[in-house]
Design a protein around this motif. Structure first.
Motif, mmCIF file in Angstrom:
data_model
loop_
_atom_site.group_PDB
_atom_site.id
_atom_site.type_symbol
_atom_site.label_atom_id
_atom_site.label_comp_id
_atom_site.label_asym_id
_atom_site.label_seq_id
_atom_site.Cartn_x
_atom_site.Cartn_y
_atom_site.Cartn_z
ATOM 1 N N ARG A 143 -5.009 44.212 21.568
ATOM 2 C CA ARG A 143 -3.918 44.456 20.619
ATOM 3 C C ARG A 143 -3.063 45.640 21.068
ATOM 4 N N GLU B 208 -15.643 44.464 15.180
ATOM 5 C CA GLU B 208 -15.067 43.566 16.169
ATOM 6 C C GLU B 208 -15.272 44.139 17.569
ATOM 7 N N HIS C 259 -12.288 34.865 19.098
ATOM 8 C CA HIS C 259 -13.579 35.526 18.933
ATOM 9 C C HIS C 259 -14.460 34.770 17.947
ATOM 10 N N LEU D 194 -6.191 35.871 18.616
ATOM 11 C CA LEU D 194 -7.296 36.582 19.265
ATOM 12 C C LEU D 194 -8.530 36.585 18.379
ATOM 13 N N ARG D 195 -8.348 36.828 17.092
ATOM 14 C CA ARG D 195 -9.494 36.793 16.184
ATOM 15 C C ARG D 195 -10.074 35.376 16.097
ATOM 16 N N GLU E 205 -16.071 39.855 26.890
ATOM 17 C CA GLU E 205 -16.098 40.783 25.756
ATOM 18 C C GLU E 205 -17.201 41.839 25.883
ATOM 19 N N GLN F 218 -12.797 44.606 22.891
ATOM 20 C CA GLN F 218 -11.721 43.811 23.472
ATOM 21 C C GLN F 218 -10.584 43.587 22.487
ATOM 22 N N PHE F 219 -10.909 43.408 21.220
ATOM 23 C CA PHE F 219 -9.864 43.191 20.224
ATOM 24 C C PHE F 219 -8.918 44.390 20.155
ATOM 25 N N ASN F 220 -9.470 45.593 20.060
ATOM 26 C CA ASN F 220 -8.638 46.798 19.964
ATOM 27 C C ASN F 220 -7.841 47.022 21.244
ATOM 28 N N VAL G 224 -2.546 38.480 17.094
ATOM 29 C CA VAL G 224 -3.781 39.007 16.503
ATOM 30 C C VAL G 224 -4.578 37.885 15.848
#
Length: 347
Positions: free
Chosen positions: A172, A164, A247, A243-244, A129, A167-169, A240
């Motif tokens: 996704r 966040e 994290h 993934l959250r 990340e 990596q999250f954006n 999503v």
């Protein structure tokens, strides 16, 4: 063969009354170790060789190194942060942390998203990340806003600011891109996707291989891997949430022991100072900004509050981590107690 294809292109352009601008045309020879490359001509004009080119905003080099595109994406992200800084200065928002962070989310972070569905796949793995230049840049910007040291833990900085990881954006967006490929009407694109999926069984450097390895650590990773190998769409909402959850799982290691037993910045922040996180949701982020960020406070008050919450202060318990001669007790009071955040607030 390349010269023959250029000759065919010239003939086609002539028949269709099209003009090819040779001054804007260059040649990239991918993965070639030959020192002397053949001369290529178009309509008698020599086409120069180059090591990289930009296609639809994404920089590609002759080694197909995706880090080149990531470095190129850093520039618009940096430009976005400078625009935010200028806007905040012109509108007297330098002490409005919540406004600054929302401006970063609006201008800087989206600037680092362009074509990330392609070049960001090496940074989607669990544990990677913070391994990219864009994330490091945003972290430095946030540290400067809060007035904390460069040694402040990265995950703590993001959580404190309600942001966040990149990596999250990126992940996704990549999964949305994959789903669109499975549903597209283009036969060519579907063939490319099927070819890359087949290639993933032979090499770990293709796009699909990166995507499959990045799914490790998700609750439904096995199901999603099977769907990708079958070229079926993935449930984006479930992805999503997973993934959250992955994290948020970073903080599980800091649920024990007591911060007074183990002297750790992240442990202390998680148990004593950080706001509780919300459950992983498909729409709403799990982090919220603390109340002091919404107040119009002097800069030194914001800095001291952030330093205290993130344990980058000068209390004895912090100084003892980098000075073996410093005692944990007795400094500014007569109490024979550990001088930490708990002592300052409740004793």
């Amino acid at each position: 063969h390349m010269q023959a294809m250029l000759n065919k292109l010239q003939g086609y352009a002539t028949r269709k009354c099209l003009t090819v601008n040779t001054k804007k045309s260059e040649v990239v020879c991918f993965n070639s170790r030959v020192d002397t490359l053949p001369q290529l001509l178009y309509d008698g004009e020599n086409l120069p060789y180059t090591d990289s080119f930009k296609y639809l905003g994404m920089v590609c080099d002759k080694r197909l190194n995706l880090s080149t595109a990531a470095e190129a994406a850093l520039k618009p992200c940096m430009a976005g942060t400078y625009r935010v800084k200028t806007f905040a200065h012109d509108h007297n928002l330098t002490n409005q942390l919540h406004a600054l962070i929302w401006l970063l989310k609006t201008y800087a972070i989206p600037a680092g998203m362009y074509a990330s569905q392609i070049w960001a796949t090496p940074y989607l793995r669990q544990g990677a990340e913070m391994d990219n230049l864009l994330q490091k840049w945003i972290l430095n910007v946030l540290r400067n806003l809060l007035g904390v040291k460069s040694t402040t833990p990265s995950w703590s900085i993001l959580r404190e600011c309600g942001i966040e990881p990149f990596q999250f954006n990126w992940f996704r967006a990549t999964m949305r891109f994959y789903n669109s490929l499975t549903k597209c009407n283009s036969l060519l694109l579907k063939k490319v996707l099927h070819a890359d999926i087949s290639l993933s069984s032979m090499t770990d450097s293709c796009w699909t291989s990166h995507l499959l390895s990045a799914l490790d650590g998700l609750a439904h990773s096995d199901l999603m891997k099977r769907q990708i190998m079958a070229c079926d769409p993935v449930n984006l909402s479930q992805f999503v949430v997973d993934l959250r959850s992955r994290h948020l799982g970073y903080w599980n290691q800091f649920t024990a022991p007591d911060p007074r037993v183990s002297n750790s910045k992240r442990l202390t922040y998680h148990q004593w100072c950080a706001l509780p996180v919300r459950n992983a949701h498909a729409i709403h982020p799990p982090y919220t900004m603390p109340k002091y960020m919404y107040l119009d406070l002097p800069h030194h008050v914001i800095r001291n509050t952030a330093r205290f919450r993130l344990r980058v202060h000068a209390l004895r318990v912090e100084r003892a981590t980098w000075s073996n001669s410093t005692s944990l007790v007795r400094d500014i009071c007569d109490s024979d107690d550990i001088q930490d955040e708990k002592h300052v607030l409740f004793r």
